[in-house]
Design an enzyme around this catalytic site. Structure first.
Site, PDB file in Angstrom:
ATOM      1  N   ASP A 248       6.038   5.264 -23.941  1.00  0.00           N
ATOM      2  CA  ASP A 248       5.558   5.391 -25.320  1.00  0.00           C
ATOM      3  C   ASP A 248       6.680   5.277 -26.354  1.00  0.00           C
ATOM      4  O   ASP A 248       6.428   5.398 -27.558  1.00  0.00           O
ATOM      5  CB  ASP A 248       4.745   6.680 -25.516  1.00  0.00           C
ATOM      6  CG  ASP A 248       5.347   7.875 -24.817  1.00  0.00           C
ATOM      7  OD1 ASP A 248       6.485   7.773 -24.318  1.00  0.00           O
ATOM      8  OD2 ASP A 248       4.672   8.924 -24.747  1.00  0.00           O
TER       9      ASP A 248
ATOM     10  N   HIS B 294       5.182  17.601 -19.874  1.00  0.00           N
ATOM     11  CA  HIS B 294       5.005  18.713 -20.827  1.00  0.00           C
ATOM     12  C   HIS B 294       4.478  19.979 -20.143  1.00  0.00           C
ATOM     13  O   HIS B 294       4.393  21.032 -20.780  1.00  0.00           O
ATOM     14  CB  HIS B 294       4.030  18.327 -21.947  1.00  0.00           C
ATOM     15  CG  HIS B 294       4.519  17.218 -22.829  1.00  0.00           C
ATOM     16  ND1 HIS B 294       5.740  17.259 -23.462  1.00  0.00           N
ATOM     17  CD2 HIS B 294       3.951  16.034 -23.186  1.00  0.00           C
ATOM     18  CE1 HIS B 294       5.902  16.135 -24.163  1.00  0.00           C
ATOM     19  NE2 HIS B 294       4.837  15.375 -24.008  1.00  0.00           N
TER      20      HIS B 294
ATOM     21  N   HIS C  64       8.600  11.452 -25.957  1.00  0.00           N
ATOM     22  CA  HIS C  64       8.488  12.882 -26.238  1.00  0.00           C
ATOM     23  C   HIS C  64       9.455  13.681 -25.354  1.00  0.00           C
ATOM     24  O   HIS C  64       9.666  13.320 -24.188  1.00  0.00           O
ATOM     25  CB  HIS C  64       7.058  13.355 -25.972  1.00  0.00           C
ATOM     26  CG  HIS C  64       6.016  12.611 -26.765  1.00  0.00           C
ATOM     27  ND1 HIS C  64       5.282  11.573 -26.221  1.00  0.00           N
ATOM     28  CD2 HIS C  64       5.635  12.744 -28.049  1.00  0.00           C
ATOM     29  CE1 HIS C  64       4.451  11.106 -27.156  1.00  0.00           C
ATOM     30  NE2 HIS C  64       4.653  11.790 -28.278  1.00  0.00           N
TER      31      HIS C  64
ATOM     32  N   ASP D  40      10.594   9.035 -21.704  1.00  0.00           N
ATOM     33  CA  ASP D  40       9.391   9.116 -22.549  1.00  0.00           C
ATOM     34  C   ASP D  40       9.818   9.379 -24.001  1.00  0.00           C
ATOM     35  O   ASP D  40      10.875   9.946 -24.245  1.00  0.00           O
ATOM     36  CB  ASP D  40       8.532  10.277 -22.033  1.00  0.00           C
ATOM     37  CG  ASP D  40       7.137  10.312 -22.625  1.00  0.00           C
ATOM     38  OD1 ASP D  40       6.205   9.821 -21.978  1.00  0.00           O
ATOM     39  OD2 ASP D  40       6.981  10.851 -23.737  1.00  0.00           O
TER      40      ASP D  40
HETATM   41 ZN   LIG Z   1       5.090  10.804 -24.290  1.00  0.00          ZN
END
Ligand SMILES: [Zn+2]
Length: 319
Positions: free
Chosen positions: A256, A138, A177, A175
């Protein structure tokens, strides 16, 4: 003679960064992974390496100099604050904070990715996993967010391109995200093909529309499970990677999307991570002399994280 060994890069400094009580991105994540690899016997089959610190010039491969100066300033601020008896943390956003060890840990995490890349490129290792934190995907060119400060994978990918003479690298992100930071840094770089899937809509609420043609973003709805993800990988990732012929594959390995993980609502299990890793190894074997560098991103259910990393590393080792 090229080595068939798998390297394991980590550093005790990565355990010292923490963002406050109850924060899911906690030092126990690395302890759980280490314990699992030891208990399963996998630790004996991989080559341990202590991660060096990345230099400022390394971090500038992916980040603005002013942003890095600001991070160094905040690292100093938290030192001064703690010395004066103040709070232990400086917050960068609601869920991203620095303690007195964060800046060192971040340099170790990026240093691990660079050192792993060097060892794989030199033929000392076939592939490598970096058990590091803080995570990176991120972290944008000029902004920390989502538990991330330095984009470890983007730094390593640029290192391979700018300094080691590679012309094409793939970045794979599984991931839960969207890897918005990696996209921010690498979008429009024709030497990079990025492929990823991520839950959408979900934090960081981006990625639905790719920012450039070298980004293959695959948003999936909550409750998508392994079989559908495997189908997407077959249909969308693999043909793109085959056509691109990457000379090295970098993996943003977040776990995740596991069905037990509460920071996402996808339904992957250990066997899915093993399957994805196997498919990527096949691409790497065909085009990249097997070269893969994988870096830990998310994964917050400690047991599921540890089991999933074991499954991923077992495939890297070829057990
Ligand atoms: Zn993540």
């Amino acid at each position: 003679m090229t080595s068939r060994k798998t390297g394991y890069f980590t550093h005790p400094d990565c355990h010292l960064h923490e963002m406050g009580p109850g924060h899911p991105e906690c030092p126990q994540r690395l302890a759980a992974i280490d314990d699992r690899l030891i208990a399963s016997g996998v630790a004996g089959l991989i080559e341990p390496h202590e991660a060096p610190m990345a230099a400022g010039a390394d971090l500038e491969l992916a980040h603005d100099r002013l942003y890095l100066a600001a991070l160094r300033g905040l690292a100093q601020e938290v030192q001064d604050q703690v010395r004066a008896g103040g709070p232990d943390h400086v917050h960068l956003d609601a869920d991203t904070a620095m303690n007195v060890h964060t800046w060192t840990a971040a340099q170790r995490a990026a240093g691990a990715a660079i050192a792993a890349t060097d060892a794989v490129m030199a033929g000392q290792l076939e592939n490598a996993f970096c058990a590091v934190r803080p995570p990176g995907h991120h972290a944008c060119r000029d902004r920390a967010m989502g538990f991330c400060f330095i984009n470890n994978i983007a730094v390593a990918a640029r290192h391979a391109l700018e300094r080691l003479g590679l012309q094409r690298v793939a970045v794979v992100d599984f991931d839960v995200h969207h890897g918005n930071g990696t996209e921010d840094i690498l979008a429009g770089d024709p030497r990079v093909q990025m492929v990823g899937f991520f839950q959408h809509p979900h934090y960081p609420y981006s990625g639905e529309v790719p920012r450039a043609s070298n980004m293959a973003n695959l948003p999936v709805p909550a409750y998508t499970r392994g079989p559908q993800v495997r189908e997407l990988v077959e249909r969308e990732w693999l043909p793109r990677l085959e056509a691109f012929r990457p000379q090295m594959i970098f993996i943003s390995a977040g776990f995740d999307a596991h069905r037990d993980d509460e920071l996402g609502q996808l339904g992957l299990v250990e066997a899915d991570y093993a399957w994805i890793t196997r498919r990527l190894k096949e691409v790497a074997a065909r085009h990249a002399q097997g070269r893969i560098v994988s870096c830990l991103e998310g994964g917050y259910h400690l047991e599921a994280l540890a089991r999933s990393v074991e499954a991923h590393v077992r495939e890297l080792v070829d057990l």
